[in-house]
Design a protein around this motif. Structure first.
Motif, PDB file in Angstrom:
ATOM      1  N   THR A 178      26.838 -25.345  49.822  1.00 55.45           N
ATOM      2  CA  THR A 178      25.711 -26.046  50.442  1.00 55.45           C
ATOM      3  C   THR A 178      25.539 -25.519  51.857  1.00 55.45           C
ATOM      4  O   THR A 178      26.493 -25.054  52.486  1.00 55.45           O
ATOM      5  N   SER A 179      24.306 -25.582  52.343  1.00 50.66           N
ATOM      6  CA  SER A 179      24.030 -25.164  53.719  1.00 50.66           C
ATOM      7  C   SER A 179      22.710 -25.788  54.147  1.00 50.66           C
ATOM      8  O   SER A 179      22.075 -26.494  53.373  1.00 50.66           O
ATOM      9  N   SER A 180      22.323 -25.527  55.384  1.00 49.30           N
ATOM     10  CA  SER A 180      21.065 -26.080  55.862  1.00 49.30           C
ATOM     11  C   SER A 180      19.894 -25.308  55.259  1.00 49.30           C
ATOM     12  O   SER A 180      20.033 -24.154  54.858  1.00 49.30           O
ATOM     13  N   GLU A 216      16.480 -26.146  47.141  1.00 48.43           N
ATOM     14  CA  GLU A 216      16.508 -26.976  48.350  1.00 48.43           C
ATOM     15  C   GLU A 216      15.806 -28.293  48.071  1.00 48.43           C
ATOM     16  O   GLU A 216      14.786 -28.332  47.387  1.00 48.43           O
ATOM     17  N   ALA A 217      16.340 -29.377  48.648  1.00 56.13           N
ATOM     18  CA  ALA A 217      15.766 -30.711  48.463  1.00 56.13           C
ATOM     19  C   ALA A 217      14.855 -31.070  49.636  1.00 56.13           C
ATOM     20  O   ALA A 217      15.195 -30.831  50.801  1.00 56.13           O
ATOM     21  N   TYR A 218      13.696 -31.635  49.323  1.00 56.79           N
ATOM     22  CA  TYR A 218      12.755 -32.149  50.331  1.00 56.79           C
ATOM     23  C   TYR A 218      12.406 -33.559  49.929  1.00 56.79           C
ATOM     24  O   TYR A 218      11.859 -33.793  48.849  1.00 56.79           O
ATOM     25  N   ASN A 219      12.765 -34.518  50.805  1.00 58.92           N
ATOM     26  CA  ASN A 219      12.837 -35.894  50.347  1.00 58.92           C
ATOM     27  C   ASN A 219      12.096 -36.903  51.216  1.00 58.92           C
ATOM     28  O   ASN A 219      12.679 -37.478  52.134  1.00 58.92           O
ATOM     29  N   TRP A 243      21.099 -29.566  52.535  1.00 59.77           N
ATOM     30  CA  TRP A 243      20.288 -29.813  51.335  1.00 59.77           C
ATOM     31  C   TRP A 243      19.878 -28.524  50.631  1.00 59.77           C
ATOM     32  O   TRP A 243      18.974 -28.507  49.820  1.00 59.77           O
ATOM     33  N   ARG A 244      20.556 -27.428  50.965  1.00 62.45           N
ATOM     34  CA  ARG A 244      20.346 -26.165  50.243  1.00 62.45           C
ATOM     35  C   ARG A 244      21.556 -25.964  49.331  1.00 62.45           C
ATOM     36  O   ARG A 244      22.704 -26.091  49.773  1.00 62.45           O
TER      37      ARG A 244
END
Length: 198
Positions: free
Chosen positions: A169-171, A44-47, A187-188
């Motif tokens: 991809t999903s939330s 997962e992306a954390y931006n 972003w998952r």
DNA sequence: AGCACGATTAACT
DNA sequence: GTTAATCGTGCTC
């Protein structure tokens, strides 16, 4: 001799690109002469501070300061009073962002992972961010270490190619009190049936 | 100083 | 589907 760690440049890019491309790479933990390793199958992306799902949403703190540091380092945080979770810091120094490693497919050291996880069977050993840290003995000791240094006991190497057609991809999971649109951003990244690529 | 909550998991109905 | 476990962190008083 095993493949060398991925270079810093791999992580010094847009966070969602790194999250996508980490799928298929191999996470390696060296411990007491053994190698525990698995293929990364979910991220997962954390931006940045504007991402209200990210730990950096309220600015730099003692807990999240590693995310503000150079790319390619480990951000390992403690949560729910009992769990550790592993991230790879992305983007240029000063910009807080990271990719959470949510699942791996074990490929070596499985018996040791089972002992670490206190599980009799090898089923569902590393299919969650805190399960990975328990299975690979990753704790806050690793917070801030350089994943791109060959001397590190925790690093990531080149693995297998994962075609876009196998990625869903999903939330992001667990963002219960996070406002939209951040709660639902896709972003998952997850690859299913990774064993068909082996 | 007190308090609510969390990028989770396992066990339960 | 629900909930307890368990405590560091950041926010409020």
């Amino acid at each position: 001799m095993a493949a060398p760690p991925l270079q810093t440049g791999f992580f010094d890019r847009e966070t969602v690109i790194v999250a996508r491309e980490l799928l298929g790479k191999i996470l390696v933990r060296r411990i007491e002469g053994n190698s525990l390793a698995g293929i990364i199958t979910e991220t997962e992306a954390y931006n940045g501070e504007t991402d209200l799902g990210c730990h950096a949403k309220s600015g730099k703190t003692k807990r999240n300061c590693v995310m503000y540091g150079p790319p390619g380092h480990a951000y390992v945080y403690f949560t729910y009073g009992m769990h550790w979770c592993l991230n790879c810091v992305t983007r240029e120094e000063g910009f807080p962002a990271a990719v959470l490693i949510r699942a791996i497919q074990p490929i070596s050291g499985i018996e040791i992972m089972r002992v670490n996880r206190k599980k009799l069977e090898a089923l569902r050993l590393t299919d969650g961010p805190a399960k990975i840290c328990q299975a690979l003995s990753i704790t806050g000791f690793f917070n801030g270490i350089d994943l791109c240094n060959m001397e590190s006991d925790l690093f990531i190497t080149r693995g297998i190619d994962v075609p876009d057609s196998m990625i869903k991809t999903s939330s992001r999971i667990g963002l219960n009190n996070v406002p939209e649109p951040w709660q639902s951003l896709p972003w998952r990244f997850r690859v299913e049936q990774v064993e068909t690529l082996l």
